[in-house]
Design an enzyme around this catalytic site. Structure first.
Site, PDB file in Angstrom:
ATOM      1  CD  GLU B  58      -1.689  -2.417   1.457  1.00 32.56           C
ATOM      2  OE1 GLU B  58      -0.549  -2.579   1.969  1.00 32.56           O
ATOM      3  OE2 GLU B  58      -2.479  -3.347   1.245  1.00 32.56           O
ATOM      4  CG  HIS B 127      -9.947  -6.905   7.590  1.00 34.30           C
ATOM      5  ND1 HIS B 127      -9.793  -8.083   6.923  1.00 34.30           N
ATOM      6  CD2 HIS B 127      -8.713  -6.369   7.705  1.00 34.30           C
ATOM      7  CE1 HIS B 127      -8.503  -8.269   6.634  1.00 34.30           C
ATOM      8  NE2 HIS B 127      -7.835  -7.240   7.103  1.00 34.30           N
TER       9      HIS B 127
END
Lengths: 344, 322
Positions: B58, B127
């Site tokens: 990322e 998450h």
């Protein structure tokens, strides 16, 4: 003497039950001291005494459910005679429809009955920021404003309804403008009958000639404004209270013809004492009077059989001394009996 | 007009902007395989050069996108889900947010970072994040929180055309929501709140997916005589505080509904600004309805109780009258 009514804690509240009286007839009471508990919509709120004095009469006993604004007790100064127990009365022109709106915002709808505010020993009632601003902008002392919000909280509406009592008369010598205004207001009731036949004839004649009906209340506003001038009280503003309890006024009522006045009333923004013309007494009632420390004077007019008018003027000292009230009532009576004087 | 889902509206915005400006391209993990259905037809229309798959890296993805943006491209980065922004924090905060300022305007960073917020479905602690308040704190970043397909398409187009970096937080609970979408091109400006429901008794600011839930609460409250005004800020940076303040000036009451964790949430910021700039308009303390300040458990029954709900919103509005 103060008639204490069942307060309305939230706009959705239509009635309440007095669950307990904390004081007995003859007991001294202090302003704000718990006087009774009222249950409404599953919440119980402690109601404080509206003023210092002696509890003269408990009119609605505990365990009784009554509509909002019913007179529940009478508080007077020490030594005052108790009143005979009156039949259940609701103050004229208070909103009875839970969806009706008070001054000043007619667009607001009804929130539910509130829960009581937390205990605030020694700290006085809560004051919402909007109320503080409204008081500051009008130079009003929050200490003399009765709160109608949850737990006695002072709301913006309370401030807009209230007026500052005028300072104690300097000639008395003992009171200074900075002295706290703790004393219970003293009310005087003046009643006068007058012949209303000329007035009725005039209104009928105007209706025929001008093709429009002038309401008696509007005419009363004009008459009252003229009467105030004659009594040397020209600086006192005149309002009228409509059926929903809203105060309406028009500036400089003497500047306009009576027919022009009809369309000019707007929400009253009175920041001081005033004379309130109450809605006409009707519905089978002969007489009504309103005791409101926020007004200098309140005029209730009933139309009796045979065209007679009954004028009931309630004035509160020191905003309007008795002598002034006598002059005012006399001047008003003269104008109503010879209504051409109103048009001048 | 055609009825589209949230995902379809996002896809249409991407597709149309890529057609409008050849500098626009997509990059992200699993971008080409159309993992969420937001890139249908793009490869066929524009070729593989305009949509790049990236490794699980990322920070690297963000750095490459920032560099591409600085030399004239307009990347739209698909971060898959919001917590995946965390590994890229340094790139986002030190490079993307600050380069235009650091280089005195000689560089600009016209990129869009798109992050889905999936929560309420057993995503568990790592998450289920809703981290947009963290990025509100950082100067130099714009943030959009679309509440419907119509909002998503209009705001995303504005984001892609904006010369500054924009983070788009898209709520997965809205993926199958539908709106009527105009056929013609339209954009929604940043910093302009939407009035979803006009009312007089209480202002309720609802962020992102909270909007439809708050409108349900408003309907229930109307039945008991409370008329609430519902405002969707649409973007958290820039944030349309004047509209919120104007509403509170009329109603005197404020409830802010924000699915982020309560502490230092967008709701906190809005409440603080109104407390200061709208204090004298208030009739009651400001209420916030947010997610409890705790980790998100795997058990969905326990998880869902932590988020704002219609009943919690109704209770909060009622509390402003207590």
């Amino acid at each position: 003497m103060i008639e204490m009514v069942l307060p309305q804690f939230g706009m959705g509240m239509a009635d309440g039950t007095i669950t307990i009286w904390h004081k007995a007839v003859g007991d001294a009471v202090r302003q704000g001291e718990p006087l009774c508990d009222v249950e409404a919509a599953k919440t119980t709120v402690e109601v404080g005494a509206p003023c210092d004095g002696v509890l003269l009469q408990i009119i609605v006993p505990s365990g009784t459910n009554v509509p909002v604004n019913t007179v529940i007790a009478v508080i007077g100064s020490v030594g005052a005679e108790p009143l005979p127990v009156p039949t259940e009365r609701v103050r004229a022109a208070e909103p009875s429809n839970p969806a009706a709106t008070p001054v000043p915002d007619p667009a607001k709808s009804a929130p539910p009955a509130p829960r009581p505010a937390p205990e605030r020993p020694g700290r006085g009632p809560q004051i919402e920021p909007r109320a503080r601003r409204a008081a500051r902008e009008r130079g009003l002392d929050l200490a003399v404003i009765q709160g109608s919000g949850p737990g006695g909280r002072i709301t913006e509406e309370d401030v807009l309804r209230a007026v500052q009592p005028t300072a104690p008369i300097a000639a008395l010598g003992s009171a200074t403008p900075s002295a706290p205004h703790n004393a219970a207001p003293v009310f005087q009731v003046l009643r006068a009958r007058c012949d209303g036949s000329s007035l009725t004839a005039l209104l009928d004649a105007v209706a025929v000639a001008a093709g429009m009906r002038i309401s008696l209340q509007t005419l009363l506003v004009k008459a009252a404004a003229g009467a105030l001038c004659e009594a040397g009280l020209a600086s006192l503003p005149v309002c009228r209270r409509d059926e929903d309890g809203a105060l309406l006024s028009v500036s400089e009522p003497l500047e306009f013809s009576t027919s022009a006045l009809e369309g000019r009333f707007g929400p009253a923004e009175i920041a001081g004492a005033c004379l309130v013309i109450e809605p006409l007494v009707d519905g089978g009632m002969e007489e009504a009077a309103r005791f409101d420390p926020a007004c200098a004077a309140s005029l209730s007019v009933s139309v009796l059989p045979a065209g007679e008018l009954l004028l009931v003027l309630v004035v509160s000292e020191p905003a309007m001394p008795y002598a002034d009230a006598r002059c005012l009532l006399g001047a008003l009576r003269k104008r109503l009996e010879q209504p051409l004087a109103i048009l001048v | 007009m055609a009825e589209k889902t949230y995902l379809e509206a996002i896809r249409d915005a991407l597709f149309e902007e890529m057609g409008r400006d050849p500098a626009v391209f997509i990059m992200g993990e699993d971008a080409r395989c159309n993992f969420f259905g937001t890139t249908s037809g793009i490869i066929e229309a524009y070729g593989l050069d305009r949509i790049l798959d990236c490794p699980i890296a990322e920070a690297g993805i963000t750095g490459v996108a920032a560099g591409a943006a600085m030399v004239g491209m307009r990347p739209v980065v698909d971060f898959t889900i919001a917590p995946f922004l965390y590994p890229a924090m340094d790139q986002i905060c030190s490079i993307v947010a600050k380069s235009r300022y650091l280089y005195g305007g000689q560089a600009k960073v016209p990129l869009v970072l798109r992050a889905n917020m999936i929560y309420g479905s057993g995503g568990a602690a790592q998450h289920s994040d809703r981290p947009y308040p963290m990025f509100m704190h950082m100067p130099g970043l714009k943030i959009m929180v679309p509440s419907s397909p119509y909002e998503a398409k209009g705001l995303l187009k504005t984001a892609i055309r904006d010369d500054d970096p924009v983070l788009s937080f898209e709520d997965a609970n809205l993926w199958s929501a539908k709106s009527e979408i105009p056929d013609e091109d339209y954009t929604i400006p940043f910093g302009q709140a939407a009035l979803c429901r006009r009312g007089v008794d209480c202002t309720v600011v609802a962020i992102g997916a909270m909007v439809p839930m708050v409108l349900e609460a408003a309907a229930a409250l109307a039945a008991e005589g409370i008329d609430v005004e519902v405002i969707d800020p649409r973007t958290l940076a820039p944030l349309d505080m004047p509209s919120i303040l104007e509403s509170v000036a009329r109603t005197g009451r404020l409830v802010v509904v924000d699915v982020a964790w309560e502490r230092c949430s967008a709701a906190d910021h809005i409440a603080a600004v109104v407390s200061e700039e709208g204090f004298w308009d208030l009739s009651a303390p400001i209420m916030k309805v947010c997610t409890e300040n705790t980790h998100i458990p795997f058990n969905t029954a326990v998880e869902r109780a932590l988020y704002p709900s219609r009943d919690r919103v109704i209770a909060a509005v009622r509390k402003t009258f207590a």
